[in-house]
Design a protein around this motif. Structure first.
Motif, short mmCIF file in Angstrom:
data_model
loop_
_atom_site.label_atom_id
_atom_site.label_comp_id
_atom_site.label_asym_id
_atom_site.label_seq_id
_atom_site.Cartn_x
_atom_site.Cartn_y
_atom_site.Cartn_z
N THR A 417 6.49 -3.31 11.10
CA THR A 417 6.20 -3.92 9.94
C THR A 417 5.32 -3.15 9.00
O THR A 417 5.38 -3.08 7.70
CB THR A 417 5.60 -5.40 10.25
OG1 THR A 417 4.34 -5.19 11.07
CG2 THR A 417 6.57 -6.37 10.98
N ASP A 418 4.50 -2.36 9.50
CA ASP A 418 3.70 -1.66 8.62
C ASP A 418 4.45 -0.53 7.75
O ASP A 418 4.07 -0.23 6.69
CB ASP A 418 2.57 -0.69 9.56
CG ASP A 418 1.58 -1.55 10.11
OD1 ASP A 418 1.52 -2.71 9.74
OD2 ASP A 418 1.18 -1.01 10.99
N PRO A 502 -3.37 -0.41 9.10
CA PRO A 502 -2.14 -1.47 9.20
C PRO A 502 -1.83 -2.16 7.64
O PRO A 502 -2.75 -2.30 7.07
CB PRO A 502 -2.67 -2.33 10.09
CG PRO A 502 -3.90 -1.53 10.99
CD PRO A 502 -4.41 -0.51 10.20
N LEU A 503 -0.46 -2.33 7.61
CA LEU A 503 -0.05 -2.86 6.35
C LEU A 503 -0.45 -2.11 5.03
O LEU A 503 -0.23 -2.78 4.14
CB LEU A 503 -0.63 -4.44 6.08
CG LEU A 503 -0.44 -5.45 7.38
CD1 LEU A 503 -0.93 -6.51 6.99
CD2 LEU A 503 1.23 -5.24 7.44
#
Length: 1466
Positions: A417-418, A502-503
Motif C-alpha cells: 500500500t505504501d 510508511p504512506l
C-alpha cells in the motif's frame, strides 16, 4: 673485342662501295673482299677486318698477305640521331642532340609517339587523342587513369617507359611528406605498407640468394600464416606476450585462413577464462555447458556475469538464459539490493525473453510486495534511462514503451500500500508513453492480407469500432516525443533519494512539499514541449487528454499540501504559498483556454468523419460555454452545405445538448433540423436534391413535391410519409403524382416518333396510377384534372387515352362531360380499324391548336377526340372554296415538291421561283375575306412544310394573319378569346419550329434534342453537355465540331430567353458542384479527365478573357461564390484555378495573383491535395498543410485510411510530389492500387517511379509491372474491340518502359497475345526476353510456326506510329530475314509486302536469291526490273534498250566472277 669477331664469307658480303676508311687518306676504292670479320659493338660503328695482298710476284692473286682493320662511322649527326631514335635509345639520343645542337622538341615528340604506339596501338590513334597525349605532362595521372579503367598492360608499359621519372616522384613525395608531417609521416598507413613490402621483398631476396629458394610474394605470405597457426597450436596457455603479439598482428590480415586464426584465438581466450575457474576441458556438451555457466554464476564474483556471458557467446547460447539464471540465483539468495543495482546497470531488462522468464518466475515463486517494489524500481529506472538518452539496444520487433507499461502494471498489482499510489501514477503515465509510441508508428499490419480483397475489413473490427472516432494526425517522431514523455515521467515519479516512511509517496500528486520547494515548475517545460509537438502533428485528442491529466496532477499536488491555509502558511511560509497559488492559477487559465480551443478543433474533426461518434461529440461540447458551443454548432451547420449526414449528426448532438441545458426553443430548432437532414439523406439516395426546401418554410416543402413525383418508380408510401412529416395535403400530392406521370409519358410519346410507348410502359403506368387512387380521401378533384388531361392527349395515342379513361373509371365519380363507357367502347373499335386515307385539314387544325406534332400513327389511326367530341364539321365544309382549292393546288403541285428537294439537299437558300410561288399563295390567302379562314388555311399548308428556314417564314405569315384577325375582332366579341388562344399557340409553334431549324442548321437534329425542342432552356443545357466539347479540348487539330455557342444564342433569341442567366447557372453547377466527388475523384489531379470542367472552359471561352479570368481568380481565393451564396470548398477552388491556367496566359495570371507562376502552381498543387483531404472528411488548413512534415502526414494518412481507394491515390500523389520513397510504404501502396483494380493509374505511377532506382527493390515492384501488363490482356477476348486493342498496345509499351523487364514472364505474356490473335505482339515479347539460348530457340520456333504476312500486316496497322514504331522496324527486319533465310519468297509474292521484301534485300546488298526466284518462278521481266532497281541503288546505270535476258546474263556473269575472285583470295 676480338671475342665478338665473326668471320664472313664473300657470299655474306660481296662487293661494297665504301666511303672513308681507317687510313689517313680519304679515298674511294672498289675492293673484292674474300674474308671479312664482323665485330659486334654497342656504338654505331661498323668494324671491318680485311685481308689484302701486296704486289709480290711470289704470291698468287688469291692469297692474303696482310690484315687491315677498318671501321665505318656516321659523319652526319642527323643520321646518327635518327639511328638512335630507331633503336628507341631516347636518353642517349637526347644527350646527343643537346651535344650537337639538334632540335630536342622533335626528339620528345618522337619519344612520345613511340610511347603512344606501344601503350595504345595504332588502332587508337587519332588527331585529338595524339595531341592530348603529346601535351600531357602528368605521367602518373595517365598511369592511374589506365589502372582505374582496367588497362593493366597499358599502365605497365607507361610505368616502364618512365621509370626514372616515377622514381624521382616517389623520392620527392617522401621528402615532401617528411617536411609537412614530420611527426607521423613514417607512421602513415601507406608508408607502413610500403616499408612492410620492402622488408618482405628483402627477405625474399635473402631466401633466394642464401638458400636458393625461389618464392613469389603471395607464397611467402602464406608461409607465414601456416607458421603462426602451428605456433598457436603448440603454445601453452596462457600464452607468452611474444606469441600473443604475433597472433594479433595477423588477426586482421586479408588471408583465406584468417578466420581459422580468429577462431583459434577465441578458443585460447575461452581456455584462459575457464582456467581461471579451475576448468581445463573446453570440449563441452550442451548439458555440461549449462553446468559450467551455473558454476561460474555461483561464484558470485564481480566478473561472474560477464564471464558467463562470454562462455554463452563462445558456445552460441542465448544471453537471455544467462540473465534469467543470474536473476533467479540472486532472488534465491534474497539479494534484492544487489538485484536492483544490476538491473540498473548490467542486466538487459528490455530483452523480451529475459523479462518473460523473470515475470513468470517472480509471479510463481515470489508473488509478494517485495517483487512489486522490485518491478516498480526497474520500470522507474528504465524511464530515467530513456529520459536521459542512455543507449539501449532493443531486439527487433520489441515495443519498449509497451514492455515498460506492462512492468508498471505488474508492479501495481503486487506492491504494498505504501507504493501503490506511486505505481498507479507510473502506470498511468507509461500508458501515455505507449499511446505516443503508437502514434509514432506507421501501422501497416495486414497489408498483404487485405490487398487482395480491396476495401474489405475485419468483421469484428467493423462491428466493434465502426462508430468510434479515430483521429487523423501526422505520425510523430519517436526520437522527439518519447524522450520528452519519459523526462516528464522522471519528474512526476522521481527516484527516491532517501529512506521512505510508511504512506510516503514520491509521485507529484501525492508527495509532500517543503518550504522553498516548487515541484511543479520542473514539469511545466516538459508539458509545454510535448503539447507543442502534439499540436504541430494535429494530435488534438491526445493533447486534450494529456492537458487534463497533467493539470489534474498539478492541481492535486497543490491542494493536497494546503489542507489548512493557516497551518500550511506556517509550515511552508507565505512566499512558497503565494508562488504555488500563482503557478496553479496560471496553469488553470492556460489549461482552460487550451481545452476550449482544443475542444472546438476536435468538434470539427469529429463531425467531419463519415461516421460521427455522437457521444464523444456531446462530451466535447460540454467542455465549451453554452453560448459558444451553440454558435459553433450553427456555424458548422451553415458550412456543411448539402452534407446531410454531417448536419444530422450536428442536429442530434445539438438537440441532446439543448435538453441538458433545458433550452426548449433551441432543442426544437435542432429537432426540426434533424428531420430536414433525414429527408435530405433519403431523397439524396434517390437523386433528388433537398437543398431548395432545406430549413425553408411549409410552402417550399410543398413545392418540392413536384420533384418527388417526377419519377414513375417513386414509392407511394414515401410521398405519404413526406406529407405526414411536413403536414401537407396527401390527396393533392397523390393527385399531382398521377397527373405528372400521365403528363410526362404523354410528352415522351410526342417528342420522338420513333420512340412509341410500349405496351409494358402503359401497363406499368396504369398499375402505378390505380395503386394510388384508393389512397385518396376524395377523387373528385382528380377526375376533374384527368378530364382536362384527356382533352390534351394525342388523339392517336390510344394506349395513353385508355390509361386515363381507366383511372377515371376507377375513381367512380359521376361526370357529365365524358361518357366513360362510350369512350372505352369507341376506343376498342378504333383499335381494330386500320386507316387508309391520309389526315385531313381538320386534323391538322386540331393538332396545331393543341400544339401537338402530327405523329406517324395518324397515317394508320383515326383521331379519337375529333370523333368523340367533334362539333365543327359544318365549319370545315365552307373551307373548300375557290381560294382554298387554288391555294392548295399551287402548294401541292408546284411549291411543295421544290421545298422537299431543298430539304433533301439540306440547303437554306431560296430560289427566285420559290419566292414567286410563295408570294402567289400569300396573295390568295390575303384575298380571303374571312380572316379566320385565311389563318386556318395557312396553318394547314404550313403543317406540310418540312422543318427549316422556309417553315419559319411560313409560320411568321401565319402569325401575321392571326394578328390581323385579332385586330378585326371587337373587344366584346366572343371569338376574340379564341383568336388570342390561337395566336398564343402559333407563337409556341413558331418557337418550336425555329428551335428545330437551328438544330438542323448546326447538324444537331438528333432525337435526344428534338424531344426537348418545347423546353428551350433545358435544350440549351443539354447542348452544353454535347460530347464534342471534351473532344475539341483534347484534340485541337481543327475537326469539324458543331458551334454550340452559336446554336445556343440562336435558340435563346428565337425563344426570347436570357442566355446569360443560363450560363451563370451552368457555371455555378459545374464549377461548384454541390455533391461530394466520388472516391475515384481523378479530376482532382488531371484536368483532361474531367469532362465537366471541359464544359466550364468551353462556356468561358465565349466570354471576354478579362471577365473569365477575373471571375475564376475570385473563385480560387474567395470563401463564397460570386454566382451564389454557397460556401466554396477546396475542390471548387481547385477547379477554378485549373480552368484559369487553361484559359489565361502566364502574364495575365501573374498580374491577377501578383505572384510568379511557380508560386501559383504550387498553390494549385496544395489546394488540389487539400480537396482530396476534404473529400475524405479530414479537416486540414492550407497553413497546416504547408508547414507540416510531409512524410509524417503521409504515413498518418496511410495508417488511418489505407482501406479507401481515394486515400490510397492521394498517398501516391503526395509521395510522388514530395519524393517520399519509403520502401515499406511503397510496397503497401502498390499492393493497394492493385487490390482496388486501379490499373490505368497504377500504370502511370509505375512509369513515374521507374527512374527511382531504390524502389526497384520493393518486393511488389516487379509483380505490379507484371499485373499492369497482363490484366488488360486477360480481360480482352476475340474479336477485339478498339478499346481492347488500344489496351493491348499499351501493355506492349509498358513492357518497353519496364525497368525490370528481365523479371517479367515474357513467355506468359506472349502466349496471351497469341490467344488474342496478335502474333506480332507475341514476337515482340520474345524479342524482349533476356539474351540466352532459350530466347533464340523460342524465337526460331515461333517464326517457323507463324504467318509472316499477318505479322507484317499487324506491324503496319498497330505498331507503325508512336513508341512502338522504332521497335516494329526490328521485328520487320527479323521477319524478312527469316523469309530470306528460308527462301520462302512465295508467301509474300502476291502481297503488298513483296515490295517491302525487295527493298530490304536491296538495302542489304543481297538480291541474288530473289533474282533467281523471280526468273525461275515468276517472270524474267520482274527479275530484270529488280536488277535495274538494285543497279540504280548502287549508282550504276543499265542500258534502257537492254532485253531482260541480257540483263540477267550480265548479272549472272558478274555473280560468277565475284564468286571466283572470293574463292581465289580466300
Amino acid at each position: 673485342m676480338w671475342n665478338n669477331v665473326e668471320l664472313l664469307t664473300s657470299d655474306d658480303t660481296g662487293s661494297g662501295h665504301i666511303n672513308g676508311g681507317s687510313r689517313k687518306e680519304n679515298v674511294t676504292a672498289l675492293y673484292q673482299v674474300d674474308l671479312l670479320g664482323r665485330i659486334s659493338s654497342e656504338k654505331d660503328t661498323i668494324y671491318l677486318l680485311e685481308g689484302i695482298h701486296k704486289n709480290d710476284p711470289n704470291l698468287s692473286e688469291d692469297s692474303v698477305s696482310d690484315l687491315v682493320l677498318r671501321y665505318l662511322t656516321e659523319v652526319l649527326p642527323e643520321n646518327r640521331l635518327r639511328r638512335l631514335l630507331h633503336k628507341h635509345r631516347f636518353a642517349e639520343a637526347e644527350s646527343f642532340a643537346i651535344q650537337f645542337g639538334l632540335d630536342v622538341e622533335v626528339l620528345k615528340a618522337h619519344a612520345k609517339l613511340t610511347t603512344f604506339y606501344g601503350a595504345f596501338g595504332p588502332e587508337k590513334f587519332s588527331g585529338s587523342s595524339w595531341i592530348e597525349f603529346l601535351n600531357s605532362e602528368d605521367v602518373l595521372g595517365d598511369i592511374f587513369m589506365q589502372l582505374r579503367e582496367g588497362n593493366l598492360v597499358c599502365a605497365q608499359y607507361l610505368w616502364l617507359r618512365h621509370r626514372n621519372i616515377l622514381a624521382k616522384w616517389l623520392e620527392q613525395a617522401s621528402r615532401n611528406l617528411e617536411l609537412t608531417d614530420k611527426k607521423d609521416y613514417q607512421n602513415t598507413e601507406e608508408v607502413q605498407q610500403l616499408q612492410t613490402l620492402v622488408i618482405k621483398l628483402q627477405e625474399l631476396i635473402t631466401l633466394h640468394k642464401k638458400y636458393n629458394c625461389k618464392l613469389s610474394l603471395s607464397e611467402f605470405e602464406k608461409l607465414i600464416f601456416d607458421a603462426v597457426l602451428k605456433i598457436m597450436y603448440k603454445a601453452v596457455v596462457p600464452w607468452s606476450a611474444a606469441v600473443e603479439q604475433l597472433v594479433k598482428q595477423h588477426l586482421e590480415m586479408d588471408h583465406p585462413k584468417v578466420k581459422l586464426l580468429q577462431e583459434s584465438y577465441k578458443l585460447m581466450e575461452m581456455k584462459k577464462l575457464l582456467r581461471g575457474y579451475g576448468i581445463r576441458e573446453v570440449n563441452l556438451l550442451n548439458k555440461e555447458i549449462m553446468r559450467v555457466v551455473r558454476y561460474i554464476l555461483k561464484q558470485d564474483t564481480p566478473s561472474s556475469l560477464e564471464d558467463a556471458l562470454k562462455v554463452a557467446q563462445g558456445y552460441r547460447l542465448s544471453d537471455d538464459e544467462i540473465y534469467s539464471l543470474r536473476i533467479i540465483d540472486l532472488i534465491d539468495r534474497e539479494q534484492l539490493r544487489k538485484l536492483r543495482k544490476e538491473s540498473s546497470f548490467g542486466l538487459d531488462w528490455h530483452c523480451k525473453k529475459s523479462q518473460t522468464v523473470l515475470k513468470r518466475y517472480l509471479l510463481n515463486y515470489y508473488c509478494n510486495a517485495d517483487t512489486g517494489r522490485l518491478l516498480f524500481l526497474v520500470c522507474q529506472k528504465l524511464c530515467h534511462m530513456l529520459a536521459n538518452d542512455v543507449p539501449m539496444t532493443a531486439p527487433v520487433g520489441l515495443n519498449l514503451p509497451s514492455e515498460i507499461h506492462d512492468l508498471a502494471c505488474q508492479a501495481a498489482t503486487l506492491c504494498s500500500t505504501d507504493t501503490l499510489l506511486d505505481a498507479l501514477e507510473l502506470s498511468k503515465y507509461t500508458l501515455t508513453a505507449v499511446e505516443l509510441s503508437r502514434q509514432c508508428q506507421m501501422d501497416d499490419s495486414g497489408i498483404l492480407m487485405k490487398a487482395a480483397f480491396g476495401t474489405h475489413k475485419d468483421p469484428y473490427e467493423e462491428w466493434s469500432y465502426s462508430d468510434f472516432f479515430s483521429e487523423d494526425g501526422i505520425v510523430l517522431e519517436s526520437q522527439v516525443v518519447l524522450p520528452v514523455i519519459y523526462e516528464l515521467i522522471s519528474s512526476v515519479v522521481p527516484l527516491a533519494e532517501s529512506k521512505r516512511y510508511p504512506l510516503d509517496s514520491i509521485s507529484l500528486p501525492y508527495c509532500s512539499t517543503s518550504k522553498g520547494d516548487n515541484l511543479i515548475l520542473p514539469i511545466v517545460r516538459s508539458i509545454s514541449t510535448l503539447l507543442w509537438n502534439l499540436q504541430e502533428s494535429s494530435q488534438w485528442e491526445m493533447a486534450l487528454r494529456f492537458v487534463i491529466g497533467s493539470f489534474g496532477a498539478c492541481l492535486q499536488h497543490s491542494m493536497s499540501n494546503i489542507m489548512s491555509a493557516s497551518l500550511s502558511e506556517k509550515l511552508l511560509g507565505e512566499t512558497t504559498m503565494a508562488n504555488s497559488k500563482q503557478i496553479v492559477v496560471e496553469l488553470k487559465e492556460k489549461s482552460v483556454m487550451f481545452i476550449r480551443g482544443n475542444a472546438t478543433t476536435l468538434l470539427h474533426k469529429v463531425f467531419n468523419c463519415r461516421l460521427v461518434d455522437l457521444d464523444l461529440a456531446l462530451a466535447y461540447c460540454t467542455l465549451l460555454p453554452q453560448k459558444d458551443v451553440f454558435e459553433n454548432l450553427w456555424k458548422l451547420i451553415d458550412k456543411a452545405w448539402q452534407n446531410y449526414n454531417k448536419i444530422l449528426a450536428l442536429s442530434l448532438v445539438g438537440s441532446q445538448l439543448a435538453n441538458l441545458y433545458q433550452d426548449i426553443e433551441t432543442g426544437l430548432r435542432f429537432h426540426e433540423l434533424s428531420i430536414d437532414a433525414q429527408w435530405g439523406i433519403r431523397l439524396g439516395k434517390l437523386g433528388i436534391s433537398f437543398q431548395p426546401a432545406f430549413r425553408q418554410s411549409f410552402l417550399t416543402k410543398k413545392d418540392l413535391l413536384k420533384a418527388l413525383v417526377n419519377n414513375i418508380d417513386m414509392d407511394t408510401s414515401l410521398i405519404l410519409e413526406y406529407c405526414s412529416t411536413f403536414q401537407l395535403d396527401s390527396d393533392a400530392a397523390l393527385q399531382l403524382f398521377i397527373e405528372t406521370l400521365l403528363h410526362n409519358t404523354n410528352n415522351q410519346s410526342q417528342g420522338d416518333a420513333s420512340l412509341e410507348p410500349t405496351k409494358q410502359q402503359h401497363s406499368r403506368l396504369l398499375a402505378k396510377a390505380t395503386e394510388m387512387v384508393p389512397l385518396l380521401a376524395s377523387t373528385k378533384d382528380l377526375v376533374v384534372s384527368l378530364t382536362g388531361i384527356l382533352y390534351k392527349l394525342d388523339p392517336y395515342d390510344y394506349e395513353m387515352i385508355e390509361v386515363v379513361l381507366k383511372v377515371i373509371e376507377q375513381a367512380n365519380e359521376k361526370i357529365t362531360s365524358v361518357n366513360i363507357n362510350q369512350a372505352l367502347n369507341l376506343l376498342r373499335h378504333l383499335k381494330s380499324y386500320k386507316r387508309i386515307s391520309p389526315p385531313v385539314d381538320l386534323e391538322y387544325q386540331y393538332m396545331l391548336e393543341h400544339v401537338i406534332t402530327l405523329p406517324p400513327a395518324a397515317q394508320t389511326r383515326l383521331p379519337f377526340h375529333l370523333i368523340l367530341f367533334g362539333t365543327a364539321q359544318n365549319f370545315w365544309k365552307i373551307l373548300y372554296t375557290l381560294y382554298v382549292s387554288t391555294a392548295k393546288h399551287v402548294f401541292e403541285k408546284n411549291l411543295k415538291p421544290k421545298l422537299l428537294k431543298l430539304a433533301q439537299a439540306q440547303s437554306a437558300l431560296m430560289s427566285k421561283e420559290v419566292d414567286k410561288l410563295t408570294q402567289t399563295i400569300e396573295s390568295y390567302l390575303l384575298s380571303i375575306v374571312n380572316p379566320e379562314w385565311a389563318v386556318a388555311i395557312a396553318i394547314s399548308l404550313t403543317q406540310e412544310i418540312p422543318e427549316g428556314p422556309f417553315k419559319m417564314t411560313s409560320l411568321k405569315f401565319c402569325l401575321y394573319l392571326a394578328e390581323r384577325w385579332l385586330q378585326n375582332i371587337p373587344s366584346q366579341d366572343e371569338t376574340r378569346e379564341k383568336a388570342q388562344a390561337l395566336l398564343k399557340k402559333l407563337y409556341l409553334q413558331f418557337r418550336r419550329s425555329g428551335t428545330e431549324a437551328v438544330l438542323i442548321a448546326h447538324k444537331l437534329n438528333v432525337p435526344e434534342y428534338l424531344r426537348v425542342v418545347g423546353k428551350p432552356a433545358h435544350l440549351i443545357v443539354s447542348l452544353y453537355e454535347h460530347p464534342s466539347i471534351s473532344g475539341r479540348l483534347r484534340n485541337t487539330s481543327g475537326k469539324d465540331y458543331p458551334d454550340i455557342h452559336e446554336a445556343a444564342k440562336e435558340i435563346a433569341e428565337v425563344n426570347e430567353i436570357n442566355l446569360e442567366k443560363i450560363w451563370d447557372m451552368l457555371l455555378e453547377k459545374w464549377l461548384c458542384p454541390s455533391t461530394v466527388p466520388s472516391e475515384k475523384a481523378s479530376e482532382f489531379f488531371e484536368l483532361e479527365e474531367d469532362e465537366v470542367l471541359h464544359r466550364v472552359v468551353y462556356l468561358l471561352q465565349s466570354r471576354p478573357i478579362d471577365y473569365s479570368s477575373r471571375m475564376l481568380f475570385v473563385f480560387a481565393i474567395s470563401a463564397t461564390s460570386t454566382l451564389g451564396m454557397r460556401q466554396l470548398t477546396f475542390a471548387h477552388k481547385t477547379r477554378a484555378l485549373q480552368c484559369l491556367f487553361y484559359l489565361a496566359d502566364k502574364e495575365m495570371i501573374e498580374s491577377l495573383f501578383k505572384k510568379p507562376t511557380e508560386e501559383i502552381k504550387s498553390y494549385l498543387k496544395c489546394i488540389t491535395f487539400l480537396a482530396s483531404f476534404e473529400t475524405l472528411n479530414i479537416p486540414i488548413t492550407y497553413e497546416l498543410f504547408c508547414n507540416s512534415p510531409k512524410e509524417g502526414m503521409i504515413k498518418g494518412l496511410w495508417k488511418n485510411h489505407s482501406h479507401e481507394s481515394m486515400a490510397v491515390r492521394l498517398v501516391a500523389e503526395l509521395c510522388l510530389e514530395y519524393k517520399i520513397y519509403d520502401l515499406q510504404l511503397w510496397n503497401g501502396l502498390l499492393q493497394k492500387l492493385l487490390g482496388f483494380n486501379m490499373i490505368p493509374y497504377l500504370r502511370k505511377v509505375l512509369s513515374s517511379i521507374s527512374s527511382v532506382h531504390s524502389l526497384w527493390q520493393v518486393p511488389y515492384f516487379s509483380r505490379a509491372w507484371q499485373c499492369v501488363i497482363q490484366i488488360p490482356l486477360l480481360s480482352a477476348s476475340c474479336p477485339l474491340r478498339p478499346s481492347q486493342l488500344s489496351d493491348c498496345c499499351e501493355s506492349l509499351v509498358a513492357i518497353l518502359e519496364c525497368p525490370v523487364s528481365d523479371d517479367l514472364d515474357m513467355i506468359g505474356v506472349a502466349k496471351q497475345y497469341v490467344q488474342l490473335e496478335l502474333p506480332a505482339f507475341a514476337l515482340a515479347c520474345l524479342m524482349l526476353m533476356p539474351h540466352s539460348e532459350k530466347r533464340q530457340q523460342q524465337i526460331k520456333n515461333f517464326l517457323d510456326s507463324c504467318d509472316a504476312q499477318i505479322i507484317l500486316q499487324q506491324l503496319e496497322e498497330h505498331m507503325s506510329t508512336g513508341q512502338l514504331a522504332g521497335f516494329s522496324h526490328q521485328i520487320r527486319s527479323l521477319i524478312l530475314n527469316h523469309v530470306i533465310n528460308k527462301k520462302e519468297f512465295g508467301i509474300l509474292a502476291k502481297t503488298k509486302y513483296f515490295q517491302l521484301l525487295k527493298w530490304h534485300m536491296i538495302n542489304t546488298n543481297n538480291i541474288t536469291e530473289l533474282v533467281n526466284y523471280l526468273a525461275n518462278d515468276l517472270s524474267l521481266d520482274e527479275a530484270s526490273a529488280l536488277i535495274i532497281e538494285y543497279s540504280k541503288h548502287c549508282g550504276k546505270s543499265v542500258p534502257s534498250d537492254a532485253a531482260p535476258c541480257e540483263i540477267l546474263k550480265v548479272k549472272l556473269a558478274n555473280y560468277c566472277f565475284n564468286s571466283n575472285m572470293r574463292l581465289y583470295f580466300n
